[in-house]
Design an enzyme around this catalytic site. Structure first.
Site, short mmCIF file in Angstrom:
data_model
loop_
_atom_site.label_atom_id
_atom_site.label_comp_id
_atom_site.label_asym_id
_atom_site.label_seq_id
_atom_site.Cartn_x
_atom_site.Cartn_y
_atom_site.Cartn_z
N ALA B 35 0.83 -1.20 0.00
CA ALA B 35 0.00 0.00 0.00
C ALA B 35 0.87 1.26 0.00
O ALA B 35 0.57 2.23 -0.68
CB ALA B 35 -0.91 -0.01 1.22
N HIS B 36 1.96 1.24 0.75
CA HIS B 36 2.83 2.42 0.80
C HIS B 36 3.54 2.65 -0.52
O HIS B 36 3.71 3.78 -0.96
CB HIS B 36 3.82 2.31 1.97
CG HIS B 36 3.22 2.74 3.27
ND1 HIS B 36 2.36 1.93 3.97
CD2 HIS B 36 3.29 3.91 3.96
CE1 HIS B 36 1.96 2.58 5.06
NE2 HIS B 36 2.51 3.78 5.07
N ARG B 37 3.95 1.56 -1.15
CA ARG B 37 4.56 1.72 -2.48
C ARG B 37 3.55 2.32 -3.45
O ARG B 37 3.86 3.22 -4.22
CB ARG B 37 5.01 0.35 -3.02
CG ARG B 37 6.31 -0.04 -2.50
CD ARG B 37 7.44 -0.30 -3.45
NE ARG B 37 7.37 -0.22 -4.87
CZ ARG B 37 7.95 -1.11 -5.65
NH1 ARG B 37 8.53 -2.17 -5.13
NH2 ARG B 37 7.95 -0.97 -6.94
N THR B 40 2.91 6.01 -2.99
CA THR B 40 3.97 6.94 -3.39
C THR B 40 4.42 6.73 -4.84
O THR B 40 5.19 7.53 -5.37
CB THR B 40 5.19 6.81 -2.44
OG1 THR B 40 5.55 5.43 -2.36
CG2 THR B 40 4.86 7.31 -1.06
#
Ligand code: SF4
Lengths: 310, 193
Positions: B35-37, B40
């Site tokens: 999710a963080h990848r 961003t």
């Protein structure tokens, strides 16, 4: 009719995932008593203890990370290992479907989750032939957070002047526990493998995690080292969850295996407080015994060893 | 014990200090590695309203599904430091006020929290059944097929979710303090052989 192998293994996984072994619970209670009441450390342990009873009562996973499942199967020579492996895999998928296990198998190339907790060498299964006609299966759930802070040192390790002896082992274990801080869900249990190569040393470290916390090392030198490290790790002040406090580790267990002259590895397997292990013995009659404590037996080399009584 | 009702504004965030124990109620969204990848790499707009003044929970829950209704069975925090490369950009872009996880985060995140007004809340690692009890409803799930259950965005409604502020909007970090103190102890133990 006795339950099928598959049902037995699903039940074993349910117990492993939802019931914390008694020795670990007791150690957590002792830790809780040692912390200052009302401190974050004490409250964290209180939440953990509440979590242990709640998970058992509701049959829900103690931790959502149900980890890598490490199986040890002891079997008579007449058994077909492929069949057992298939049944374990079926049981794993079913336990996942019943939410005892999380779907944890991820393909590192595509990053896709298989959705059923099965993958390449996933779960991990080792077979040991023994002379008994019973089958014994033990499973450990090893979380990813604590696996990430596990580590390996090659001695001599100059930054902290760790040489090739038990004093060197002591130094790197303290360093490893310091580096882990609270990130492995402290308080942890530290399995140490001295010697071997980069693989067998770590396997030995993981084997140590099957031991009961109260279990005394048969080697007097290692026993002394374990006690000293237990006390010293708890002087680091890292505490539960890294909040600061007295309870940084619940135990330190050290095993040693032969090394080649060129290498001296110290492998450290950090196990979080959720040290989940369960074991069942299936008699030829089909009678099941779920063990309160996992009996120690790792492909023992003792001549004439009868296995289960060991 | 302080109570936090989400959404929370920047002023109220300034009142929280390292060491405060908190009880959180309201809406939060889980997000972990994939999710963080995604946040961003692709900068999805649809997440902004879900996260602004809200909370990101580093968690990959065990969820059951009965007739299309999801329930969290086991939902403790995962190690937050893995999101260190992304978190400061996520804070700047999406404006969450709380990051919730375990193990704490690094200097980049701490600085972003100071600049944008956010705190880090440490939940009890492994206490997954207790935490699941505070998740009273699952509103929705996003990217389930793409990321798999542990990595998907789960929109949770929580009541009295407990944790400890270990990094605040004033640059304070319990993780740094404990690390420094334990390092002193380590050196003392290694000095006396
Ligand atoms: S380290 Fe252990 S207790 Fe912590 S999240 Fe992972 S499996 Fe759970």
């Amino acid at each position: 009719m006795p339950p099928s192998f598959k049902d037995t293994f699903v039940e074993l996984l349910r117990r492993a995932s939802t019931q914390l072994p008694q020795d670990v619970t007791t150690a957590l209670r002792e830790g809780h008593a040692a912390e200052i009441q009302g401190s974050p450390a004490s409250n964290a342990l209180e939440t953990i203890l509440e979590n242990i009873s709640l998970s058992r009562r509701n049959s829900t996973p103690l931790c959502q990370d149900t980890g890598t499942n490490i199986w040890h199967v002891y079997h008579p020579r007449t058994i077909c290992k492929t069949a057992i492996e298939e049944i374990i895999r079926e049981a794993t998928a079913e336990a996942c479907q019943r939410s005892y296990l999380r779907a944890n198998a991820v393909d590192p190339i595509t990053n896709l989750n298989t959705g059923n907790n099965l993958g390449q060498r996933f779960p991990v299964i080792s077979f040991y032939e023994w002379r008994s006609s019973a089958i014994r299966a033990a499973v450990m759930l090893k979380g990813g957070g604590c696996e990430n802070v596990s580590c390996q040192y090659a001695l001599p390790y100059e930054p902290i002047h760790a040489g090739r002896d038990l004093e060197g082992v002591r130094r790197v274990v303290l360093d490893g526990v310091f580096n882990a801080q609270g990130r492995g869900c402290a308080p942890g249990i530290i399995g140490v493998g001295v010697g071997g190569d980069r693989i067998t040393g770590m396997i030995e470290a993981k084997h140590q995690l099957w031991r009961e916390l109260g279990d005394e090392n048969e080697n007097p030198l290692l026993s002394k080292l374990e006690k000293r490290l237990y006390s010293e790790c708890n002087q680091l002040g890292i505490g539960p969850m890294g909040y600061g406090g007295k309870t940084t580790v619940l135990g330190v267990k050290v095993g040693a295996i032969h090394r080649v002259p060129a290498s001296y590895f110290v492998s450290i397997s950090y196990m979080c407080w959720a040290s989940r292990r369960a074991c069942v013995t299936i008699a030829p009659s089909g009678k099941l015994t779920y063990h309160k404590r996992v009996p120690r037996y790792f492909g023992c080399n003792t001549p004439n060893c009868k296995g289960p009584s060991h | 014990m302080k109570t936090i009702q989400l959404p929370i504004n920047g002023n109220d965030i300034q009142k929280l200090r390292v060491g405060d124990e908190v009880q959180i109620s309201g809406h939060m969204v889980t997000a972990r590695d994939m999710a963080h990848r995604y946040m961003t790499d692709q900068w999805p707009d649809w997440l902004v309203p879900l996260l602004r003044d809200g909370a990101i929970y580093h968690c990959g829950p065990v969820v059951s599904q009965n007739n299309g209704v999801y329930a969290a069975l086991s939902a403790g925090p995962t190690t937050s430091i893995r999101e260190e490369p992304y978190a400061h950009r996520v804070i700047a872009r999406y404006g969450p006020r709380l990051l919730i996880g375990k193990g704490g985060m690094g200097d980049k995140t701490l600085e972003a929290m100071r600049q944008h007004g956010a705190v880090y809340i440490h939940a009890t690692g492994g206490a997954a059944s207790v935490i699941a009890k505070s998740i009273v409803h699952i509103h929705a799930v996003h990217m389930l097929a793409e990321f798999g259950a542990p990595e998907a965005f789960w929109e949770l409604e929580v009541e009295n979710f407990t944790g400890v502020v270990t990094m605040d909007a004033h640059g304070g970090s319990l993780h740094r303090t404990v690390r420094e103190a334990s390092q002193k102890q380590l050196f003392a133990l290694l000095g006396d052989t």
